[in-house]
Motif scaffolding. Structure first.
Motif, PDB file in Angstrom:
ATOM      1  N   UNK A 127       1.836   2.349  -7.670  1.00 11.80           N
ATOM      2  CA  UNK A 127       2.175   2.338  -9.095  1.00 11.80           C
ATOM      3  C   UNK A 127       1.889   3.749  -9.593  1.00 11.80           C
ATOM      4  N   UNK A 128       2.880   4.381 -10.219  1.00 15.76           N
ATOM      5  CA  UNK A 128       2.777   5.777 -10.636  1.00 15.76           C
ATOM      6  C   UNK A 128       2.884   5.866 -12.147  1.00 15.76           C
ATOM      7  N   UNK A 148      -1.767   4.934  -8.336  1.00 18.25           N
ATOM      8  CA  UNK A 148      -2.620   3.808  -7.979  1.00 18.25           C
ATOM      9  C   UNK A 148      -1.957   3.154  -6.766  1.00 18.25           C
ATOM     10  N   UNK A 149      -2.512   3.390  -5.580  1.00 16.23           N
ATOM     11  CA  UNK A 149      -1.731   3.025  -4.399  1.00 16.23           C
ATOM     12  C   UNK A 149      -2.590   2.785  -3.169  1.00 16.23           C
ATOM     13  N   UNK A 150      -1.914   2.322  -2.121  1.00 12.29           N
ATOM     14  CA  UNK A 150      -2.517   2.227  -0.794  1.00 12.29           C
ATOM     15  C   UNK A 150      -1.473   2.628   0.229  1.00 12.29           C
ATOM     16  N   UNK A 204      -3.783  10.831   0.352  1.00 13.30           N
ATOM     17  CA  UNK A 204      -3.269   9.464   0.513  1.00 13.30           C
ATOM     18  C   UNK A 204      -2.304   9.116  -0.622  1.00 13.30           C
ATOM     19  N   UNK A 205      -1.547  10.101  -1.092  1.00 11.22           N
ATOM     20  CA  UNK A 205      -0.538   9.915  -2.131  1.00 11.22           C
ATOM     21  C   UNK A 205       0.794  10.439  -1.601  1.00 11.22           C
ATOM     22  N   UNK A 256      -8.744   3.308  -6.755  1.00 13.08           N
ATOM     23  CA  UNK A 256      -7.386   3.259  -6.236  1.00 13.08           C
ATOM     24  C   UNK A 256      -6.634   4.546  -6.570  1.00 13.08           C
ATOM     25  N   UNK A 257      -7.075   5.242  -7.625  1.00 16.56           N
ATOM     26  CA  UNK A 257      -6.351   6.427  -8.091  1.00 16.56           C
ATOM     27  C   UNK A 257      -7.169   7.714  -8.073  1.00 16.56           C
ATOM     28  N   UNK A 258      -8.471   7.621  -7.847  1.00 15.01           N
ATOM     29  CA  UNK A 258      -9.322   8.816  -7.895  1.00 15.01           C
ATOM     30  C   UNK A 258      -9.057   9.735  -6.701  1.00 15.01           C
TER      31      UNK A 258
END
Length: 433
Positions: free
Chosen positions: A348-349, A333-335, A315-316, A293-295
């Motif tokens: 979530x940052x 950590x996102x979508x 994608x951030x 989710x965060x990589x």
């Protein structure tokens, strides 16, 4: 009677503390924070909610002396009844449901890394037996989730949809309390009947031996399509012909921004929500979920993405500036999703250097010509810059916000993959997303 109606709405608002009667919610704190930024583009969009259909949720996280988090949502123009196309954000619940469903198979040889193959049993269905981007050349649920998160790959979403099944997707999310969610479509141009049918699925050994077979499924449940949703003035159909009438979104995927925020919170902080809302993930699932989710795509060897196109902040959106790199020690950590002029980010940052954390979710609609499917959206000129300014405004606010207790963010410090600098394989330069 009209006066009594508004009095009733007001009383219900006071007692329930939530949105009723179709009125958007705006909290003064979030409005003040954003307007104090005094940024020209940010102010332009915020002053025109009708054109830009934006919604923002800022989730403040405060820890107690035991590091237990407490969540407080602040809203700007939030309206659960205002439709937006969720685009690729629906990949988030599907990834969680796929990990959860694997535990119901009860075969110790079948897990997220087990090779999986998709057969065809209905009109339009496409088989999948190999995946050239994986380390062993075979598909797996884990690899599909990686691709869905790292660059928002559409084929990955379709395969997760086919594994879970339309009926299971909607029933399970509704049982978890997300009763307004409706996920009815793959990203394949299928009609409603085709989307109700899902492929036969086989989990196999690497030598091809069968471990588990899942029969094709058909969803017999009905959906509520009584609320008509039409947007724009024209659209291009599948034959690239211009249709001079609004596009109809009545029967497509639907989910509110609040539900997306709550699903992400449930996945990252399962103890913060009621047990019924949680997803059944074991420790390995949780670590896997956090990692991909965060990589960054640049850290990933399989698939080996071209870093010039699929850069760190690809994608951030809240951190997507001209450098294409996130600040040091920051992970998101996102979508995200983008389609039909809509841009969405649910995040979530965490900043491990400054020791801050927060959640931020936002939508904006940028389609000035009001024509759909013409690939002429205002993403670069308005959409991405707007979301970046929203992200940076809240990030700067959080950097200066006083906390009674500093958070311990060690659970979110993930061991990421590292790409071999000597890897001479060709990079993946194109993807449907």
């Amino acid at each position: 009677m009209k006066k009594l109606y508004f009095i009733a709405c007001f009383l219900v608002l006071l007692s329930a503390g939530k949105q009723v009667c179709g009125q958007p919610i705006t909290d003064n704190l979030l409005k003040t924070i954003l307007l104090n930024r005094n940024h020209e583009l940010l102010n332009k969009v915020l002053k025109d909610p009708v054109t830009y259909r934006y919604q923002i949720i800022y989730t403040q996280i405060n820890r107690d002396e035991h590091n237990l988090p407490e969540f407080k949502n602040y809203y700007y123009n939030f309206d659960a009844g205002q439709y937006f196309n969720p685009a690729s954000t629906v990949k988030l619940p599907l990834a969680l449901l796929a990990l959860e469903k694997l535990h119901t198979i009860h075969n110790p040889a079948v897990n997220k890394f087990t090779p999986v193959q998709f057969d065809s049993s209905y009109a339009g269905q496409i088989t999948a037996y190999k995946d050239s981007t994986s380390s062993n050349g075979l598909p797996s649920i884990a690899h599909y989730i990686k691709k869905a998160f790292l660059i928002s790959d559409n084929d990955a979403y379709n395969r997760l949809y086919q594994f879970i099944g339309q009926q299971h997707i909607n029933r399970t999310l509704h049982d978890k309390g997300y009763t307004d969610v409706r996920i009815t479509r793959q990203f394949l141009g299928f009609d409603e009947d085709q989307n109700r049918h899902t492929n036969p699925v086989r989990f196999i050994k690497e030598d091809g031996g069968l471990l588990f077979r899942q029969d094709p499924a058909y969803n017999t449940d009905s959906f509520d399509f009584s609320h008509t949703v039409k947007m724009g003035k024209a659209y291009y159909d599948r034959k690239d012909s211009l249709v001079n009438e609004p596009i109809d979104f009545t029967r497509v995927n639907n989910i509110s921004l609040k539900d997306l925020q709550q699903i992400l919170q449930s996945a990252l902080f399962p103890l913060s929500v009621p047990p019924v809302q949680r997803f059944n993930l074991d420790k390995d699932d949780q670590a896997f979920f956090l990692r991909y989710l965060s990589q960054f795509p640049s850290e990933t060897s399989y698939p080996k993405y071209d870093s010039s196109k699929f850069y760190d902040s690809y994608v951030k959106f809240f951190m997507r500036d001209s450098s294409h790199h996130l600040p040091a020690d920051v992970r998101v950590f996102n979508k995200v999703g983008w389609a039909y002029g809509f841009l969405i980010d649910v995040s979530y940052i965490a900043d491990f250097r400054s020791n801050i954390e927060f959640m931020l979710s936002a939508i904006v609609y940028v389609n000035s010509d009001e024509v759909q499917n013409d690939n002429k959206y205002d993403y670069d000129t308005i959409g991405y810059p707007f979301l970046y300014e929203v992200g940076q405004t809240i990030y700067q606010y959080e950097l200066n916000r006083k906390r009674l207790y500093k958070p311990d963010l060690s659970v979110f410090k993930v061991n990421y993959d590292h790409r071999d600098a000597g890897d001479i394989r060709a990079s993946v330069k194109e993807a449907e997303n």
